[in-house]
Design a protein around this motif. Structure first.
Motif, mmCIF file in Angstrom:
data_model
loop_
_atom_site.group_PDB
_atom_site.id
_atom_site.type_symbol
_atom_site.label_atom_id
_atom_site.label_comp_id
_atom_site.label_asym_id
_atom_site.label_seq_id
_atom_site.Cartn_x
_atom_site.Cartn_y
_atom_site.Cartn_z
ATOM 1 N N GLN A 26 66.948 -24.843 14.156
ATOM 2 C CA GLN A 26 66.613 -26.127 14.757
ATOM 3 C C GLN A 26 67.016 -26.204 16.225
ATOM 4 O O GLN A 26 66.645 -27.135 16.928
ATOM 5 N N SER A 27 67.794 -25.205 16.701
ATOM 6 C CA SER A 27 68.176 -25.155 18.111
ATOM 7 C C SER A 27 68.281 -23.702 18.537
ATOM 8 O O SER A 27 68.424 -22.802 17.699
ATOM 9 N N GLY A 28 68.197 -23.453 19.858
ATOM 10 C CA GLY A 28 68.261 -22.091 20.350
ATOM 11 C C GLY A 28 68.427 -22.033 21.850
ATOM 12 O O GLY A 28 68.561 -23.066 22.533
ATOM 13 N N SER A 29 68.392 -20.828 22.374
ATOM 14 C CA SER A 29 68.643 -20.558 23.785
ATOM 15 C C SER A 29 67.601 -21.195 24.697
ATOM 16 O O SER A 29 66.405 -21.232 24.367
ATOM 17 N N ILE A 30 68.050 -21.650 25.862
ATOM 18 C CA ILE A 30 67.119 -22.191 26.863
ATOM 19 C C ILE A 30 66.265 -21.073 27.462
ATOM 20 O O ILE A 30 65.237 -21.356 28.106
ATOM 21 N N ASN A 31 66.651 -19.819 27.224
ATOM 22 C CA ASN A 31 65.864 -18.687 27.718
ATOM 23 C C ASN A 31 64.816 -18.228 26.707
ATOM 24 O O ASN A 31 64.089 -17.257 26.955
ATOM 25 N N GLY A 32 64.715 -18.923 25.576
ATOM 26 C CA GLY A 32 63.757 -18.541 24.550
ATOM 27 C C GLY A 32 64.215 -17.300 23.798
ATOM 28 O O GLY A 32 65.378 -16.916 23.829
ATOM 29 N N ALA A 37 61.837 -32.015 16.023
ATOM 30 C CA ALA A 37 61.665 -31.248 17.250
ATOM 31 C C ALA A 37 62.637 -30.081 17.281
ATOM 32 O O ALA A 37 63.644 -30.061 16.570
ATOM 33 N N PHE A 38 62.344 -29.088 18.109
ATOM 34 C CA PHE A 38 63.267 -27.986 18.351
ATOM 35 C C PHE A 38 64.128 -28.357 19.560
ATOM 36 O O PHE A 38 63.639 -28.976 20.512
ATOM 37 N N THR A 39 65.406 -27.989 19.517
ATOM 38 C CA THR A 39 66.330 -28.338 20.595
ATOM 39 C C THR A 39 66.741 -27.096 21.380
ATOM 40 O O THR A 39 67.307 -26.155 20.814
ATOM 41 N N ALA A 52 62.304 -30.496 22.212
ATOM 42 C CA ALA A 52 60.945 -30.085 22.558
ATOM 43 C C ALA A 52 60.064 -30.231 21.323
ATOM 44 O O ALA A 52 60.401 -29.731 20.247
ATOM 45 N N ALA A 53 58.946 -30.936 21.464
ATOM 46 C CA ALA A 53 58.036 -31.142 20.336
ATOM 47 C C ALA A 53 57.421 -29.817 19.903
ATOM 48 O O ALA A 53 57.096 -28.966 20.730
ATOM 49 N N VAL A 54 57.272 -29.647 18.595
ATOM 50 C CA VAL A 54 56.632 -28.464 18.023
ATOM 51 C C VAL A 54 55.286 -28.894 17.454
ATOM 52 O O VAL A 54 55.220 -29.721 16.546
ATOM 53 N N VAL A 55 54.203 -28.358 18.004
ATOM 54 C CA VAL A 55 52.857 -28.739 17.595
ATOM 55 C C VAL A 55 52.134 -27.517 17.037
ATOM 56 O O VAL A 55 52.074 -26.466 17.692
ATOM 57 N N VAL A 56 51.603 -27.656 15.819
ATOM 58 C CA VAL A 56 50.851 -26.585 15.173
ATOM 59 C C VAL A 56 49.373 -26.916 15.261
ATOM 60 O O VAL A 56 48.944 -28.006 14.881
#
Length: 415
Positions: A152-158, A222-224, A205-209
């Motif tokens: 549900q969360s992760g690095s700002i660098n992707g 959303a993903f954080t 950040a919204a996740v849209v499929v």
């Protein structure tokens, strides 16, 4: 997730005709209406079951419902248009789905279809002794549903792998956008997707499929992007005059945030760890790479990438064996550092290409020197090696075409 599709007949000239139903969401119902108002025993005789009523024919298994689809316009969407060089894993989705009967009345049958992909479908009804297809007026539309996301969360660098569980997906016809940027697809199936996250700004950040020929669906959560779970790379030693197989020492913070073993890449290739990493330091061995600048990145097993730092690999040409040969050409071996291990190096003698024989090493290239026209004197050539990224190295006067080493034909008998 099971889905239901509903169809209601409205044309007395066609028992199986009906009307379009759109926007039915997750649960709709597929129904067959007995507009003939058949007398007692008719359906039993028609299906060969001997049943007294239409309901009994269903209970006896005389009817089977399925969806024929998706409709043709779904197939107009070429997955290669969305993924021009698609290399990720996709799971084929069926072109028809079984629909298990769940309830009925004398004039209506309802059923559930499991794993139904998003799109529009034409229902089909099959019964013992006969088969009929619902008329073209009858369609049902289902929508994709996006649910659980991990992590549900992760690095700002992707760099983290986002896994989504849901229903209605169509493998090969999907795209995921996170915070307005495309998430690089890794695997697709009817109920699961995974993609490599792009970099993002700290916060939600919204996740849209997106599924072809269907409405976009936003995930429930959303993903954080969070700096708190972002590895930080502070230094790489050495950073210049590096060659393949050099041991690098990386210092920073958050290398083991998730508790797993981090992955290090140099120029996109894995840099093998020398020993277990600590939260602030690790060592790895540089993989086979061509000369020039390459980015170093630490990737946490769950949360994704650190910032990147660059190192510079040597590109050089040090020797040539043999250094002389016939005007007819000769096989030569070049030694140096930073040659392209993927075979992309180019060798020239006197500005003429040397035909490559072996070029999959970072330290050696074998090629056949080009033939030169006969000359009355020896000819000395510069030897130049060029890399795909624009680097070059040379040996001035490195190879000499010698008359003494060249066979010549002086006569022919009988003439």
């Amino acid at each position: 997730m099971d889905r239901l599709v509903e169809t209601v007949a409205e044309d007395e000239d066609n028992v199986l005709s009906g009307k379009y139903l759109h926007g039915l969401g997750q649960k709709a119902r597929l129904s067959l209406v007995d507009v003939l108002e058949a007398p007692w025993g008719f359906w039993g005789s028609f299906t060969g079951t001997g049943a007294a009523t239409f309901e009994e024919t269903v209970q006896l298994g005389a009817w089977r419902m399925a969806g024929i689809g998706p409709l043709p316009h779904i197939l107009d969407h070429n997955p290669q248009e969305r993924h021009p060089q698609q290399s990720h894993s996709t799971e084929d989705h069926p072109t028809s789905y079984s629909c298990t009967i769940t309830s009925l009345t004398p004039t209506k049958v309802s059923c559930t279809a499991a794993g139904l992909s998003a799109g529009s479908y034409r229902p089909m009804v099959t019964m013992a002794g006969a088969r009929a297809v619902v008329g073209n007026k009858v369609t049902s539309t289902t929508l994709p549903v996006a649910s659980a996301l991990t992590p549900q969360s992760g690095s700002i660098n992707g760099g983290a792998v986002l896994v989504g569980n849901s229903s209605g997906f169509i493998p090969g016809y999907m795209m995921v956008v996170v915070g307005g940027a495309e998430c690089s697809m890794l695997q697709e199936s009817a109920n699961t997707i995974s993609c490599r996250l792009p970099p993002g700004i700290e916060g939600e950040a919204a996740v849209v499929v997106s599924v072809a020929c269907s409405e976009n669906v936003m995930a429930a959560k959303a993903f954080t992007y969070a700096a708190a779970v972002t590895p930080m790379l502070l230094s790489v030693t050495p950073s210049t005059d590096v060659v393949s197989s050099t041991t690098l020492t990386l210092d920073g913070t958050g290398f083991t945030l998730s508790g797993g073993t981090p992955e290090v890449t140099v120029g996109g290739k894995r840099c093998g760890l020398v020993s277990p990493a600590s939260p602030t330091s690790l060592q790895c061995i540089v993989p086979a790479l061509g000369g020039g600048k390459h980015e170093v990145v630490v990737r946490d097993a769950v949360y994704g990438d650190s910032n990147n730092l660059s190192i510079s690999l040597i590109f050089s040409l040090t020797s040539l064996t043999p250094s002389s040969g016939s005007f007819g050409g000769a096989r030569i071996m070049l030694a140096g550092q930073g040659f392209d291990p993927d075979g992309g190096s180019l060798v020239t003698l006197c500005d003429l290409p040397c035909d490559l024989v072996s070029s999959d090493s970072t330290t050696a290239i074998t090629c056949v020197a080009p033939a030169l026209p006969h000359s009355e004197a020896d000819v000395t050539c510069d030897v130049v090696v060029s890399s795909p990224n624009g680097l070059s190295a040379s040996l001035l006067g490195g190879f000499t075409y010698q008359l003494a080493l060249t066979l010549s034909l002086t006569g022919l008998e009988p003439q």
